[in-house]
Write an enzyme that holds these catalytic residues in place. Structure first.
Site, PDB file in Angstrom:
ATOM      1  N   HIS A   1     -11.716 212.243  50.097  1.00  0.00           N
ATOM      2  CA  HIS A   1     -10.734 211.547  51.077  1.00  0.00           C
ATOM      3  C   HIS A   1     -10.784 212.096  52.390  1.00  0.00           C
ATOM      4  O   HIS A   1     -10.277 213.282  52.528  1.00  0.00           O
ATOM      5  CB  HIS A   1      -9.500 211.107  50.608  1.00  0.00           C
ATOM      6  CG  HIS A   1      -8.476 210.444  51.386  1.00  0.00           C
ATOM      7  ND1 HIS A   1      -7.210 210.812  51.840  1.00  0.00           N
ATOM      8  CD2 HIS A   1      -8.780 209.053  51.760  1.00  0.00           C
ATOM      9  CE1 HIS A   1      -6.672 210.008  52.461  1.00  0.00           C
ATOM     10  NE2 HIS A   1      -7.413 208.962  52.777  1.00  0.00           N
ATOM     11  N   ARG A   2     -11.279 211.683  53.501  1.00  0.00           N
ATOM     12  CA  ARG A   2     -11.465 212.246  54.893  1.00  0.00           C
ATOM     13  C   ARG A   2     -12.282 213.523  54.740  1.00  0.00           C
ATOM     14  O   ARG A   2     -11.769 214.619  55.276  1.00  0.00           O
ATOM     15  CB  ARG A   2     -10.140 212.414  55.528  1.00  0.00           C
ATOM     16  CG  ARG A   2      -9.164 211.175  55.523  1.00  0.00           C
ATOM     17  CD  ARG A   2      -8.031 211.658  55.961  1.00  0.00           C
ATOM     18  NE  ARG A   2      -6.975 210.452  55.728  1.00  0.00           N
ATOM     19  CZ  ARG A   2      -5.815 210.465  56.112  1.00  0.00           C
ATOM     20  NH1 ARG A   2      -5.130 211.484  56.590  1.00  0.00           N
ATOM     21  NH2 ARG A   2      -4.722 209.274  55.864  1.00  0.00           N
TER      22      ARG A   2
ATOM     23  N   GLU B   1     -15.278 209.781  52.028  1.00  0.00           N
ATOM     24  CA  GLU B   1     -14.740 208.754  52.764  1.00  0.00           C
ATOM     25  C   GLU B   1     -14.395 209.379  54.365  1.00  0.00           C
ATOM     26  O   GLU B   1     -13.932 210.504  54.472  1.00  0.00           O
ATOM     27  CB  GLU B   1     -13.478 208.413  52.271  1.00  0.00           C
ATOM     28  CG  GLU B   1     -12.786 207.151  52.488  1.00  0.00           C
ATOM     29  CD  GLU B   1     -11.737 207.390  53.581  1.00  0.00           C
ATOM     30  OE1 GLU B   1     -11.005 206.171  54.057  1.00  0.00           O
ATOM     31  OE2 GLU B   1     -11.294 208.453  53.768  1.00  0.00           O
TER      32      GLU B   1
ATOM     33  N   ASP C   1     -12.961 208.134  58.582  1.00  0.00           N
ATOM     34  CA  ASP C   1     -12.326 207.224  59.286  1.00  0.00           C
ATOM     35  C   ASP C   1     -13.238 207.110  60.536  1.00  0.00           C
ATOM     36  O   ASP C   1     -13.253 208.006  61.105  1.00  0.00           O
ATOM     37  CB  ASP C   1     -10.879 207.243  59.491  1.00  0.00           C
ATOM     38  CG  ASP C   1      -9.918 207.446  58.207  1.00  0.00           C
ATOM     39  OD1 ASP C   1      -9.915 206.623  57.444  1.00  0.00           O
ATOM     40  OD2 ASP C   1      -9.896 208.677  57.622  1.00  0.00           O
TER      41      ASP C   1
ATOM     42  N   HIS D   1      -8.893 209.781  61.963  1.00  0.00           N
ATOM     43  CA  HIS D   1      -7.894 208.856  61.121  1.00  0.00           C
ATOM     44  C   HIS D   1      -6.975 208.156  62.063  1.00  0.00           C
ATOM     45  O   HIS D   1      -6.953 206.651  62.179  1.00  0.00           O
ATOM     46  CB  HIS D   1      -7.296 209.416  60.164  1.00  0.00           C
ATOM     47  CG  HIS D   1      -6.138 208.488  59.282  1.00  0.00           C
ATOM     48  ND1 HIS D   1      -4.933 208.244  59.591  1.00  0.00           N
ATOM     49  CD2 HIS D   1      -6.466 207.957  58.283  1.00  0.00           C
ATOM     50  CE1 HIS D   1      -4.296 207.444  58.761  1.00  0.00           C
ATOM     51  NE2 HIS D   1      -5.107 207.156  58.076  1.00  0.00           N
TER      52      HIS D   1
ATOM     53  N   GLU E   1     -14.936 203.908  56.590  1.00  0.00           N
ATOM     54  CA  GLU E   1     -13.713 202.967  56.894  1.00  0.00           C
ATOM     55  C   GLU E   1     -13.447 203.039  58.266  1.00  0.00           C
ATOM     56  O   GLU E   1     -13.357 203.744  59.137  1.00  0.00           O
ATOM     57  CB  GLU E   1     -12.264 203.818  56.405  1.00  0.00           C
ATOM     58  CG  GLU E   1     -11.260 202.822  56.537  1.00  0.00           C
ATOM     59  CD  GLU E   1      -9.895 203.076  56.431  1.00  0.00           C
ATOM     60  OE1 GLU E   1      -9.656 204.212  55.623  1.00  0.00           O
ATOM     61  OE2 GLU E   1      -8.987 202.409  56.808  1.00  0.00           O
TER      62      GLU E   1
ATOM     63  N   LYS F   1     -11.498 201.594  61.299  1.00  0.00           N
ATOM     64  CA  LYS F   1     -10.256 201.524  61.748  1.00  0.00           C
ATOM     65  C   LYS F   1     -10.187 200.398  62.929  1.00  0.00           C
ATOM     66  O   LYS F   1     -10.700 200.867  63.653  1.00  0.00           O
ATOM     67  CB  LYS F   1      -9.492 202.813  62.292  1.00  0.00           C
ATOM     68  CG  LYS F   1      -9.162 203.801  61.038  1.00  0.00           C
ATOM     69  CD  LYS F   1      -8.047 203.548  60.042  1.00  0.00           C
ATOM     70  CE  LYS F   1      -7.762 204.564  59.175  1.00  0.00           C
ATOM     71  NZ  LYS F   1      -6.741 203.923  57.983  1.00  0.00           N
TER      72      LYS F   1
ATOM     73  N   ASP G   1      -8.114 213.621  47.955  1.00  0.00           N
ATOM     74  CA  ASP G   1      -8.260 214.754  48.696  1.00  0.00           C
ATOM     75  C   ASP G   1      -9.069 216.113  47.787  1.00  0.00           C
ATOM     76  O   ASP G   1      -9.172 216.970  48.578  1.00  0.00           O
ATOM     77  CB  ASP G   1      -6.688 215.429  49.185  1.00  0.00           C
ATOM     78  CG  ASP G   1      -6.402 213.970  49.926  1.00  0.00           C
ATOM     79  OD1 ASP G   1      -6.702 213.337  50.602  1.00  0.00           O
ATOM     80  OD2 ASP G   1      -4.907 214.075  50.083  1.00  0.00           O
TER      81      ASP G   1
END
Ligand code: G3P
Ligand code: CA
Length: 250
Positions: A3-4, A30, A32, A45, A113, A115, A237
């Site tokens: 995640h990120r 992942e 953003d 993000h 992702e 945004k 994470d």
């Protein structure tokens, strides 16, 4: 899915976090994505640059610190690492192209992702062009090694329909049978918050041909629970923690 990036170990959405994703045994990272004032896609993000960069020190006179109010050249001057730890001082906000290049070199998939602050058809067109441009990512997009996800279903659908075969994933709430069926017309996946994931919901999604990743799951108890519920992937994470349960998931 890291995640990120492996964001427990390095500043989120930076190249070190993406490098650590592989080292911590993730399959995908992942990231953003937002757009700069001059139309470039960058990996960050928040809508506002202040939490993860030194923008307020470098540009104290600005009235807004939104990504969309800064050019790429301005954003590249920012330090996106120091807030996390001194050893990451000077890390830059990556462009989408740089992040994808690194993931490609490391053999990792990309869970991108988008945004969306304001819907923007030009942005949809530019992202679709970007995702279609490179043969490697075009193929990855139709094999599910690149997945485009968003909370904004309208934008997601527009981009997905402009990139033939692209795997798209709807983020957010859970849906009934008819909602899932509608989503399945343009997406391959639904990705709810982990507290919304239940075994019957996973079965309902699967019955419509949709796969499901839950986010963001960091503790062992929740990781085991999600695997028991039958999810297809876990966004975390701490990819190393999830990797420890691969045999349980098999
Ligand atoms: O991958 C899903 C998750 O990243 C959505 O929430 O706020 O971390 O982007 P957020
Ligand atoms: Ca995200």
């Amino acid at each position: 899915m890291a995640h990120r990036g492996a964001s427990a170990y390095a500043p989120e959405n930076t190249l070190p976090a993406l490098r650590l994703a592989r080292i911590h045994h993730a399959d995908m990272a992942e990231i953003d994505v937002r757009r700069t004032a001059d139309g470039h896609f960058v990996v960050i993000h928040d809508l506002d640059l202040r939490r993860t960069t030194d923008v307020a020190e470098l540009f104290p006179e600005r009235r807004s610190w939104r990504v969309s109010d800064f050019t790429l050249a301005e954003i590249r001057r920012l330090d996106a690492g120091s807030w996390f730890g001194e050893r990451f001082a000077g890390e830059r906000v990556p462009t989408l192209a740089e992040a994808l290049d690194l993931l490609r070199a490391d053999g990792l998939g990309a869970l991108v992702e988008l945004k969306v602050h304001r819907r923007d058809s030009e942005m949809c067109r530019d992202l679709a062009d970007f995702l279609r441009a490179e043969r490697y990512w075009r193929a990855a997009g139709s094999e599910g090694r690149l997945i485009l996800q968003s909370f904004d279903r309208v934008t997601l659908r527009r981009v997905a329909e402009a990139v033939p075969g692209l795997h798209a994933a709807v983020l957010g709430k859970t849906y009934g049978r008819f909602g899932l069926r509608r989503i399945a017309r343009y997406a391959r996946q639904v990705n709810p918050h982990h507290l919304r994931v239940t075994a019957p919901y996973v079965r309902r999604a699967h019955a419509q041909g949709l796969t499901l990743f839950g986010w963001t799951v960091n503790n062992d108890h929740e990781i085991r629970r999600m695997i028991r519920d039958g999810v297809d992937g876990i966004i975390t994470d701490y990819p190393d923690r999830v990797a420890g349960y691969r045999t349980l998931a098999a």
